[in-house]
Motif scaffolding. Structure first.
Motif, PDB file in Angstrom:
ATOM      1  N   ARG A  80     -36.789   5.427   0.259  1.00  0.00           N
ATOM      2  CA  ARG A  80     -36.059   6.452   0.994  1.00  0.00           C
ATOM      3  C   ARG A  80     -36.792   7.792   0.872  1.00  0.00           C
ATOM      4  NH1 ARG A  80     -29.641   7.808   0.035  1.00  0.00           N
ATOM      5  NH2 ARG A  80     -29.368   9.238   1.799  1.00  0.00           N
ATOM      6  N   GLY A  81     -36.911   8.470   1.952  1.00  0.00           N
ATOM      7  CA  GLY A  81     -37.589   9.757   1.947  1.00  0.00           C
ATOM      8  C   GLY A  81     -39.019   9.707   2.438  1.00  0.00           C
ATOM      9  N   VAL A  82     -39.617   8.511   2.478  1.00  0.00           N
ATOM     10  CA  VAL A  82     -41.003   8.381   2.930  1.00  0.00           C
ATOM     11  C   VAL A  82     -41.119   8.768   4.398  1.00  0.00           C
ATOM     12  CG1 VAL A  82     -42.874   6.732   3.349  1.00  0.00           C
ATOM     13  CG2 VAL A  82     -41.626   6.676   1.184  1.00  0.00           C
ATOM     14  N   LEU A 125     -36.264   0.670   9.694  1.00  0.00           N
ATOM     15  CA  LEU A 125     -35.086  -0.190   9.733  1.00  0.00           C
ATOM     16  C   LEU A 125     -34.333  -0.208   8.411  1.00  0.00           C
ATOM     17  CD1 LEU A 125     -36.455  -3.264  11.728  1.00  0.00           C
ATOM     18  CD2 LEU A 125     -35.372  -1.173  12.596  1.00  0.00           C
ATOM     19  N   ASP A 126     -33.025  -0.397   8.500  1.00  0.00           N
ATOM     20  CA  ASP A 126     -32.237  -0.526   7.277  1.00  0.00           C
ATOM     21  C   ASP A 126     -32.461  -1.925   6.693  1.00  0.00           C
ATOM     22  OD1 ASP A 126     -30.545  -2.370   8.655  1.00  0.00           O
ATOM     23  OD2 ASP A 126     -29.274  -0.739   9.339  1.00  0.00           O
ATOM     24  N   THR A 139     -49.501  12.028   3.396  1.00  0.00           N
ATOM     25  CA  THR A 139     -48.201  11.422   3.128  1.00  0.00           C
ATOM     26  C   THR A 139     -48.333   9.975   2.667  1.00  0.00           C
ATOM     27  OG1 THR A 139     -47.932  10.645   5.415  1.00  0.00           O
ATOM     28  CG2 THR A 139     -47.089  12.855   4.884  1.00  0.00           C
ATOM     29  N   GLU A 140     -47.319   9.532   1.937  1.00  0.00           N
ATOM     30  CA  GLU A 140     -47.271   8.136   1.500  1.00  0.00           C
ATOM     31  C   GLU A 140     -47.144   7.205   2.703  1.00  0.00           C
ATOM     32  OE1 GLU A 140     -44.434   5.134  -1.143  1.00  0.00           O
ATOM     33  OE2 GLU A 140     -44.205   7.310  -1.348  1.00  0.00           O
ATOM     34  N   ALA A 141     -46.373   7.615   3.695  1.00  0.00           N
ATOM     35  CA  ALA A 141     -46.173   6.770   4.872  1.00  0.00           C
ATOM     36  C   ALA A 141     -47.497   6.482   5.572  1.00  0.00           C
ATOM     37  CB  ALA A 141     -45.209   7.447   5.846  1.00  0.00           C
ATOM     38  N   PHE A 142     -48.294   7.512   5.774  1.00  0.00           N
ATOM     39  CA  PHE A 142     -49.581   7.288   6.435  1.00  0.00           C
ATOM     40  C   PHE A 142     -50.497   6.444   5.563  1.00  0.00           C
ATOM     41  CE2 PHE A 142     -54.017   8.468   7.343  1.00  0.00           C
ATOM     42  CZ  PHE A 142     -54.079   8.016   8.649  1.00  0.00           C
ATOM     43  N   ARG A 143     -50.454   6.633   4.276  1.00  0.00           N
ATOM     44  CA  ARG A 143     -51.295   5.839   3.374  1.00  0.00           C
ATOM     45  C   ARG A 143     -50.974   4.349   3.512  1.00  0.00           C
ATOM     46  NH1 ARG A 143     -50.426   8.743  -0.581  1.00  0.00           N
ATOM     47  NH2 ARG A 143     -48.891   7.567  -1.795  1.00  0.00           N
ATOM     48  N   HIS A 144     -49.687   4.024   3.640  1.00  0.00           N
ATOM     49  CA  HIS A 144     -49.300   2.616   3.833  1.00  0.00           C
ATOM     50  C   HIS A 144     -49.886   2.067   5.132  1.00  0.00           C
ATOM     51  CE1 HIS A 144     -46.696   2.208   0.415  1.00  0.00           C
ATOM     52  NE2 HIS A 144     -45.866   3.152   0.797  1.00  0.00           N
ATOM     53  N   LEU A 145     -49.787   2.843   6.198  1.00  0.00           N
ATOM     54  CA  LEU A 145     -50.298   2.397   7.499  1.00  0.00           C
ATOM     55  C   LEU A 145     -51.806   2.230   7.458  1.00  0.00           C
ATOM     56  CD1 LEU A 145     -49.990   1.795  10.517  1.00  0.00           C
ATOM     57  CD2 LEU A 145     -50.070   4.273  10.951  1.00  0.00           C
ATOM     58  N   TRP A 146     -52.500   3.204   6.922  1.00  0.00           N
ATOM     59  CA  TRP A 146     -53.961   3.156   6.880  1.00  0.00           C
ATOM     60  C   TRP A 146     -54.461   1.971   6.054  1.00  0.00           C
ATOM     61  CZ3 TRP A 146     -57.624   5.198   9.701  1.00  0.00           C
ATOM     62  CH2 TRP A 146     -58.941   5.210   9.239  1.00  0.00           C
ATOM     63  N   GLN A 147     -53.843   1.717   4.912  1.00  0.00           N
ATOM     64  CA  GLN A 147     -54.253   0.599   4.064  1.00  0.00           C
ATOM     65  C   GLN A 147     -54.014  -0.730   4.758  1.00  0.00           C
ATOM     66  OE1 GLN A 147     -52.010   1.364   0.463  1.00  0.00           O
ATOM     67  NE2 GLN A 147     -53.570   2.744  -0.369  1.00  0.00           N
ATOM     68  N   ALA A 148     -52.900  -0.836   5.483  1.00  0.00           N
ATOM     69  CA  ALA A 148     -52.620  -2.074   6.209  1.00  0.00           C
ATOM     70  C   ALA A 148     -53.650  -2.309   7.304  1.00  0.00           C
ATOM     71  CB  ALA A 148     -51.216  -2.017   6.813  1.00  0.00           C
ATOM     72  N   LEU A 149     -54.009  -1.257   8.027  1.00  0.00           N
ATOM     73  CA  LEU A 149     -54.999  -1.389   9.088  1.00  0.00           C
ATOM     74  C   LEU A 149     -56.373  -1.750   8.521  1.00  0.00           C
ATOM     75  CD1 LEU A 149     -53.924   1.697  11.198  1.00  0.00           C
ATOM     76  CD2 LEU A 149     -53.787  -0.680  11.963  1.00  0.00           C
ATOM     77  N   GLU A 150     -56.770  -1.078   7.464  1.00  0.00           N
ATOM     78  CA  GLU A 150     -58.087  -1.332   6.881  1.00  0.00           C
ATOM     79  C   GLU A 150     -58.187  -2.739   6.301  1.00  0.00           C
ATOM     80  OE1 GLU A 150     -60.699   2.373   5.745  1.00  0.00           O
ATOM     81  OE2 GLU A 150     -59.231   1.918   4.171  1.00  0.00           O
ATOM     82  N   SER A 151     -57.117  -3.232   5.717  1.00  0.00           N
ATOM     83  CA  SER A 151     -57.187  -4.528   5.037  1.00  0.00           C
ATOM     84  C   SER A 151     -56.912  -5.710   5.957  1.00  0.00           C
ATOM     85  CB  SER A 151     -56.199  -4.559   3.864  1.00  0.00           C
ATOM     86  OG  SER A 151     -54.859  -4.434   4.329  1.00  0.00           O
ATOM     87  N   LYS A 152     -56.179  -5.487   7.067  1.00  0.00           N
ATOM     88  CA  LYS A 152     -55.740  -6.626   7.873  1.00  0.00           C
ATOM     89  C   LYS A 152     -56.080  -6.553   9.353  1.00  0.00           C
ATOM     90  CE  LYS A 152     -51.910  -7.383   4.689  1.00  0.00           C
ATOM     91  NZ  LYS A 152     -50.441  -7.314   4.486  1.00  0.00           N
ATOM     92  N   ALA A 153     -56.295  -5.355   9.889  1.00  0.00           N
ATOM     93  CA  ALA A 153     -56.525  -5.234  11.330  1.00  0.00           C
ATOM     94  C   ALA A 153     -57.980  -5.038  11.696  1.00  0.00           C
ATOM     95  CB  ALA A 153     -55.698  -4.074  11.902  1.00  0.00           C
TER      96      ALA A 153
END
Length: 231
Positions: A62-64, A46-47, A80-94
């Motif tokens: 931008r670019g991620v 999202l913008d 990728t940085e994008a996947f790293r963000h997702l994985w860290q969120a899942l590991e820490s919160k889900a």
């Protein structure tokens, strides 16, 4: 299977908003996974003005997203940085279990399925809450009469994937035919996760809750609808 609570899961550092809702029912994702996936996708896609209406968390640089979309292998997605963000969120919160509570094999399987989800979900530009991919593909193309967005033959090929990278390619093509919009990111990820379970021999007991049936049911229901006036 997971029944999603009416009150959505809430990240500890964010205030709940109307954009926090998750679908009432998923075949393979948990409520927390669905919540964190949608929040990640929102921050990825999202913008700033649209994102600010949903969460105080900033969007990713931008670019991620572009870097993730260029990936065509599971290994490249994982780097990728994008996947790293997702994985860290899942590991820490889900996920509630500690890292020592699962085997290396289980972790590797989880990495692969979520890398596949990330690669597919990154193609979606705009979503429609609770809308399945199968339904979108079965809808009539604008101004083409009775022609669906995806032909029956290509749809059957979509159902016949046997490897993660093949699934990524075919789902990306399917989303392109759907104009990369009009699909729920949670529903999309849920189908990838359900497909992955079945590839590992973990079939649901009810035939009507398996990947091919769920996708086909939505697709052919949409195919059966008459074109709207003006199409």
């Amino acid at each position: 299977m997971s029944e999603v609570e009416k009150t959505p899961p809430q990240a500890p550092d964010e205030k709940a908003t109307k954009g926090d809702a998750v679908e009432d029912y998923c075949y393979a994702l948990t409520p927390d996974e669905a919540y964190m996936l949608r929040r990640w996708w929102q921050r990825l896609t999202l913008d700033p003005p649209a994102l600010k209406k949903i969460t105080e968390a900033p969007g990713y640089l931008r670019g991620v997203r572009a870097a993730l979309r260029r990936c065509d292998t599971i290994e490249s997605v994982m780097l990728t940085e994008a996947f790293r963000h997702l994985w860290q969120a899942l590991e820490s919160k889900a996920w509630k279990e500690t890292p020592t509570g699962r085997s290396n094999r289980q972790r590797a399987q989880r990495l692969e399925v979520w890398a596949t989800i990330a690669a597919v979900a990154s193609e979606l530009r705009a979503e429609t809450f609770d809308a399945p991919l199968g339904k979108r593909l079965g809808e009539k193309r604008p101004n083409t009469g009775d022609t669906p967005r995806m032909s029956d033959l290509r749809f059957q090929q979509l159902l016949d994937c046997h490897a993660s990278e093949e699934l990524i390619r075919r789902f990306r093509r399917a989303l392109k035919l759907a104009d990369n919009a009009g699909v729920s990111v949670v529903r999309l990820a849920d189908m990838v996760a359900l497909w992955d379970r079945e590839q590992r021999g973990q079939y649901r007991a009810e035939a009507t809750q398996r990947f091919a049936f769920v996708m086909s049911d939505a697709y052919f229901q949409a195919r059966a609808l008459k074109p709207t006036t003006g199409d």
